[in-house]
Design a protein around this motif. Sequence first.
Motif, PDB file in Angstrom:
ATOM      1  N   ASN A 160     -34.510 -16.767  27.333  1.00  0.00           N
ATOM      2  CA  ASN A 160     -34.369 -17.084  25.908  1.00  0.00           C
ATOM      3  C   ASN A 160     -35.243 -18.268  25.503  1.00  0.00           C
ATOM      4  O   ASN A 160     -35.093 -18.795  24.410  1.00  0.00           O
ATOM      5  CB  ASN A 160     -32.915 -17.395  25.574  1.00  0.00           C
ATOM      6  N   ASN A 161     -36.092 -18.718  26.389  1.00  0.00           N
ATOM      7  CA  ASN A 161     -36.967 -19.857  26.162  1.00  0.00           C
ATOM      8  C   ASN A 161     -38.392 -19.460  26.528  1.00  0.00           C
ATOM      9  O   ASN A 161     -38.655 -18.314  26.850  1.00  0.00           O
ATOM     10  CB  ASN A 161     -36.486 -21.047  26.999  1.00  0.00           C
ATOM     11  N   ASP A 162     -39.326 -20.404  26.459  1.00  0.00           N
ATOM     12  CA  ASP A 162     -40.723 -20.102  26.751  1.00  0.00           C
ATOM     13  C   ASP A 162     -41.265 -21.012  27.842  1.00  0.00           C
ATOM     14  O   ASP A 162     -40.784 -22.132  28.032  1.00  0.00           O
ATOM     15  CB  ASP A 162     -41.595 -20.279  25.502  1.00  0.00           C
TER      16      ASP A 162
ATOM     17  N   ASN B 157     -35.199 -23.711  23.481  1.00  0.00           N
ATOM     18  CA  ASN B 157     -34.517 -23.581  22.200  1.00  0.00           C
ATOM     19  C   ASN B 157     -33.261 -24.433  22.269  1.00  0.00           C
ATOM     20  O   ASN B 157     -32.397 -24.197  23.096  1.00  0.00           O
ATOM     21  CB  ASN B 157     -34.175 -22.111  21.948  1.00  0.00           C
ATOM     22  N   ASP B 158     -33.182 -25.430  21.401  1.00  0.00           N
ATOM     23  CA  ASP B 158     -32.055 -26.367  21.421  1.00  0.00           C
ATOM     24  C   ASP B 158     -31.197 -26.185  20.182  1.00  0.00           C
ATOM     25  O   ASP B 158     -30.920 -27.118  19.460  1.00  0.00           O
ATOM     26  CB  ASP B 158     -32.571 -27.803  21.518  1.00  0.00           C
ATOM     27  N   ASN B 159     -30.796 -24.956  19.915  1.00  0.00           N
ATOM     28  CA  ASN B 159     -29.971 -24.653  18.753  1.00  0.00           C
ATOM     29  C   ASN B 159     -28.522 -24.930  19.099  1.00  0.00           C
ATOM     30  O   ASN B 159     -27.844 -24.102  19.669  1.00  0.00           O
ATOM     31  CB  ASN B 159     -30.182 -23.203  18.312  1.00  0.00           C
TER      32      ASN B 159
ATOM     33  N   SER C  98     -33.956 -23.480  14.086  1.00  0.00           N
ATOM     34  CA  SER C  98     -34.013 -23.765  15.511  1.00  0.00           C
ATOM     35  C   SER C  98     -34.815 -25.025  15.748  1.00  0.00           C
ATOM     36  O   SER C  98     -35.806 -25.297  15.074  1.00  0.00           O
ATOM     37  CB  SER C  98     -34.664 -22.614  16.268  1.00  0.00           C
ATOM     38  N   GLU C  99     -34.375 -25.787  16.717  1.00  0.00           N
ATOM     39  CA  GLU C  99     -35.113 -26.950  17.172  1.00  0.00           C
ATOM     40  C   GLU C  99     -35.554 -26.662  18.597  1.00  0.00           C
ATOM     41  O   GLU C  99     -34.814 -26.045  19.362  1.00  0.00           O
ATOM     42  CB  GLU C  99     -34.233 -28.194  17.115  1.00  0.00           C
ATOM     43  N   PHE C 100     -36.763 -27.084  18.931  1.00  0.00           N
ATOM     44  CA  PHE C 100     -37.309 -26.838  20.258  1.00  0.00           C
ATOM     45  C   PHE C 100     -37.558 -28.153  20.975  1.00  0.00           C
ATOM     46  O   PHE C 100     -37.900 -29.153  20.350  1.00  0.00           O
ATOM     47  CB  PHE C 100     -38.607 -26.035  20.158  1.00  0.00           C
TER      48      PHE C 100
ATOM     49  N   ARG D  95     -39.536 -33.166  20.465  1.00  0.00           N
ATOM     50  CA  ARG D  95     -38.758 -32.178  19.715  1.00  0.00           C
ATOM     51  C   ARG D  95     -39.569 -31.697  18.528  1.00  0.00           C
ATOM     52  O   ARG D  95     -40.316 -32.451  17.926  1.00  0.00           O
ATOM     53  CB  ARG D  95     -37.440 -32.802  19.221  1.00  0.00           C
TER      54      ARG D  95
ATOM     55  N   ARG E 249     -39.550 -28.346  15.217  1.00  0.00           N
ATOM     56  CA  ARG E 249     -38.828 -27.254  14.536  1.00  0.00           C
ATOM     57  C   ARG E 249     -39.727 -26.082  14.370  1.00  0.00           C
ATOM     58  O   ARG E 249     -40.854 -26.085  14.304  1.00  0.00           O
ATOM     59  CB  ARG E 249     -38.334 -27.701  13.174  1.00  0.00           C
TER      60      ARG E 249
END
Length: 90
Positions: free
Chosen positions: A30-32, A47-49, A59-61, A88, A90
């Motif tokens: 679910n991430n990159d 992904n830090d949602n 979503s914040e990354f 961080r 967005r």
Amino acid sequence: MSESVKFYSEMERYEIINVNDGDRFNCLGNNDIIIDEDGNLKLLVLNDNKSKFGLFSKSEFVEVPWEYVKKIGSKTIIIDAEEKMLKRSR
């Protein structure tokens, strides 16, 4: 094939945990992962949602440099990064 080789298809279900503060970042799938032109792993983009209302929130990354990845275990990827060291966006 060596037992130390891990396939992405196996690792995509690994949960990512920051041992510095206990944050969890869902599964690798679910991430990159950012890979440079030489094939070296450079960054995890997580992904830090944190919101439960994902449909209505942005979503914040979090960008985690690969050197903060400390261990890839049997079901987890352990990172050790202080919040102030992470970028961080967005």
